[in-house]
Enzyme design. Structure first.
Site, short mmCIF file in Angstrom:
data_model
loop_
_atom_site.label_atom_id
_atom_site.label_comp_id
_atom_site.label_asym_id
_atom_site.label_seq_id
_atom_site.Cartn_x
_atom_site.Cartn_y
_atom_site.Cartn_z
N ASP A 266 0.82 -1.21 0.00
CA ASP A 266 0.00 0.00 0.00
C ASP A 266 0.86 1.27 0.00
OD1 ASP A 266 -2.67 1.31 0.41
OD2 ASP A 266 -1.68 1.99 2.24
N GLU A 303 1.73 0.01 -4.83
CA GLU A 303 0.79 1.09 -5.12
C GLU A 303 1.62 2.36 -5.03
OE1 GLU A 303 -3.21 3.44 -3.66
OE2 GLU A 303 -1.94 2.43 -2.21
#
Length: 615
Positions: A266, A303
């Site tokens: 993330d 990400e």
């Protein structure tokens, strides 16, 4: 400090071959550490060592037993490296032997990254039950759909039973309400035996707010950098070595002990590290060492919104070595092409012009000036292969971070939904679907939490309201704390048997089959891609080629029919799929074959694909 052993987990409580608990805790901030055995209602001191490491080998703690760590004889907290929190983030940790699971996936070999077709899902809302076991029951559906990998949103233990997962406070502990560690191991084992890869979303840029007691133990955070979640995790300040090891150990655990095939990391741009060896590089080096030892392949997926190829370039070329990354810019360009208002971060995107650039260059901003950011942004990704980019028309963020969490089905027409699907699945990149999009799920996917701290709950409510000011949205965001918000976000599985959802599902299946079977679509050679953008007509013509096979994809994003002529020559062109065909509940059938030059009137909001080889 000992070198990390890629063969075995060292942090927290682990069991040796004699059945003894080997306990390791990093707590440099305290003078005394005791383990409190809940079952026996007694404490036992740990032995202090160098750099704040406390250890103990104990016969008193068995798998299934509950325990706390008592600090300086006063307060007790769960284990920062706990593997199980059956009573939630404030309860006792549970000793767990994750090595005792009986795996039967010996024949599984991770598929090549180029063959990944991702399906992102949230365990809690994917089924009525919201568990790993219930998810297992849907795997045959996903295999029939044609996806090759499920990507599970974070499962690290969070407060309550409702959360996207990005508020996890125990990175080693699998959410108990989903089924815990054994439930996840069972799911992965079943996936592998059915031929599905498993990607897990992990969060290494912050720790969730409720139940976060890390600072009581050690220097897990630093005031050097500020992030959207407060002080950054300490990857390069004083005492950082053990913090780095904590997250390296976490990565290795998922791959080694849970047989996870890939980690989606993330928001890696929020990981702050100016060390000579960046934490992502160090993670990659340890993963490579694990791969060497086990022979099983694993992928690291970023990400990332920096448009910086350093993250995905090999370590040998000065990069961090991650295997692939999400590119939100493709999504933003696609959404504006479909009629999404150019507000907030969409203001930087010019519809089909930006989308055509993303097809060609991956990044829309690769050194040019960004008006939204008020600066030049990005770098060129010319030498990075197609498999290093993941694209999508929706995901958890881009859906759930809308104020009302509307899915594409609530925002655009049935015809445009098919066009968006085609635009993703013919791209020279790795495609990802978000759960339910393949049949046009109508329920929203909204932001939900279940914090037990009233002040925190109110802060989240206010934060959501403030978040939408840049988009100039009127009205109120749904209450993130409400169970109704969570229930409204669950998939409606009965829709797949109803029209038009049934047809949409068939359309997605056909697109995925074509991507797998047509070499020009399957082989991700960016050098054999050509893109023509007809900006005034809102049309993109994407051509892809592999050896003698040539495909032409014509995408009409406008609400009017558009005449196109493509001066490419072949004895005959065969239609592979056209979203406007009556078969797909479109307005008209397009010709099955075309001789030589392609000349067509493209119906409004349509996706049309021809090949010079018969299907």
């Amino acid at each position: 400090m000992e070198k990390i052993d890629v063969d075995k987990r060292k942090l927290g409580v682990n069991f040796n071959e004699n059945g003894q608990a080997e306990i390791v805790l990093w707590a440099p901030k305290v003078e005394l550490v005791e383990i409190y055995y809940v079952n026996e209602n007694r404490s036992e001191p740990l032995f202090g060592g160098e750099q704040g490491l406390w250890t103990l080998t104990s016969d008193a703690l068995k798998p299934g037993d509950l325990y706390f760590f008592k600090l300086d004889g006063k307060v007790q907290f769960p284990d920062p490296a706990t593997l199980s929190q059956p009573d939630g983030v404030h309860g006792a940790s549970q000793a767990t032997d994750i090595e005792e699971f009986s795996w039967t996936d010996d024949k599984w070999k991770n598929i090549g990254l180029k063959d990944y077709i991702f399906y992102e899902l949230h365990v809690g809302t994917f089924t009525d039950e919201g568990t790993f076991a219930a998810l297992e029951e849907k795997l045959d559906y996903l295999i029939d759909l044609g996806v090759t990998a499920i990507e599970i949103m974070p499962v690290a233990q969070f407060s309550g039973e409702r959360n996207w997962g990005y508020d996890g406070v125990f990175p080693f502990s699998v959410q108990s309400s989903y089924g815990g560690a054994k439930g996840l191991q069972q799911l992965v084992n079943t996936c592998h035996n059915k031929g599905l890869a498993v990607v897990l979303d992990v969060v290494y840029n912050h720790i969730g707010p409720e139940g976060n007691h890390f600072e009581n133990f050690g220097h897990y955070f630093t005031e050097k950098y500020h992030t959207p979640w407060g002080n950054a995790i300490n990857f390069d300040d004083a005492w950082c070595d053990h913090v780095r090891n904590y997250f390296i150990e976490n990565t290795l655990m998922w791959f080694r002990d849970f047989h996870i095939d890939g980690l989606r990391m993330d928001a890696v741009h929020a990981i702050k590290d100016f060390s000579a060896l960046h934490i992502l590089q160090e993670i990659k080096l340890h993963v490579d060492e694990l791969i060497q030892k086990t022979g099983r392949n694993h992928y690291l997926i970023a990400e990332l919104d920096l448009n910086d190829t350093r993250y995905i370039n090999p370590i040998s070329k000065g990069g961090f070595g991650l295997d692939t990354q999400w590119i939100d810019e493709f999504h933003h360009a696609l959404r504006v092409s479909s009629g999404q208002p150019q507000t907030g971060y969409y203001s930087d995107f010019e519809g089909v012009v930006s989308l055509a650039k993303s097809y060609e260059d991956a990044y829309v901003y690769d050194g040019g000036y960004s008006e939204h950011r008020k600066k030049k942004f990005g770098t060129k990704a010319t030498e990075n292969p197609g498999q290093q980019f993941v694209v999508f028309s929706q995901n958890h963020d881009q859906t759930g971070n809308r104020m009302l969490g509307e899915r594409t089905s609530a925002l655009v027409s049935f015809e445009m939904q098919k066009l968006l699907a085609g635009a993703v699945l013919v791209s020279p990149y790795l495609p990802m679907l978000f759960m339910g999009e393949e049949y046009g799920e109508t329920n929203p996917f909204q932001y939900f939490v279940s914090h037990t701290d009233p002040e925190l709950a109110e802060a989240v409510r206010k934060g959501r309201k403030k978040e939408f000011e840049a988009f100039h949205i009127e009205g109120e965001a749904p209450d993130p704390m409400s169970e109704e918000t969570f229930m409204n976000s669950k998939l409606q599985w009965q829709l797949i048997e109803q029209e038009p959802h049934k047809t949409m599902l068939s359309f997605y299946k056909k697109l995925i089959t074509l991507r797998k079977e047509q070499a020009a679509l399957h082989v991700l050679n960016r050098k054999d891609v050509s893109v023509e953008c007809m900006a005034e007509q809102e049309v993109i013509i994407l051509q892809r080629q592999h050896k003698i096979q040539h495909t032409i994809c014509m995408m009409n994003f406008s609400k009017l029919p558009q005449q196109v002529k493509v001066p490419v020559y072949s004895p005959v062109w065969h239609k592979l799929i056209a979203s406007s065909d009556l078969k797909w509940k479109g307005p008209e059938d397009l010709p099955r074959t075309i001789a030589e030059e392609i000349s067509l009137v493209l119906p409004p909001e349509s996706f049309t694909l021809y090949s010079n080889e018969h299907e």
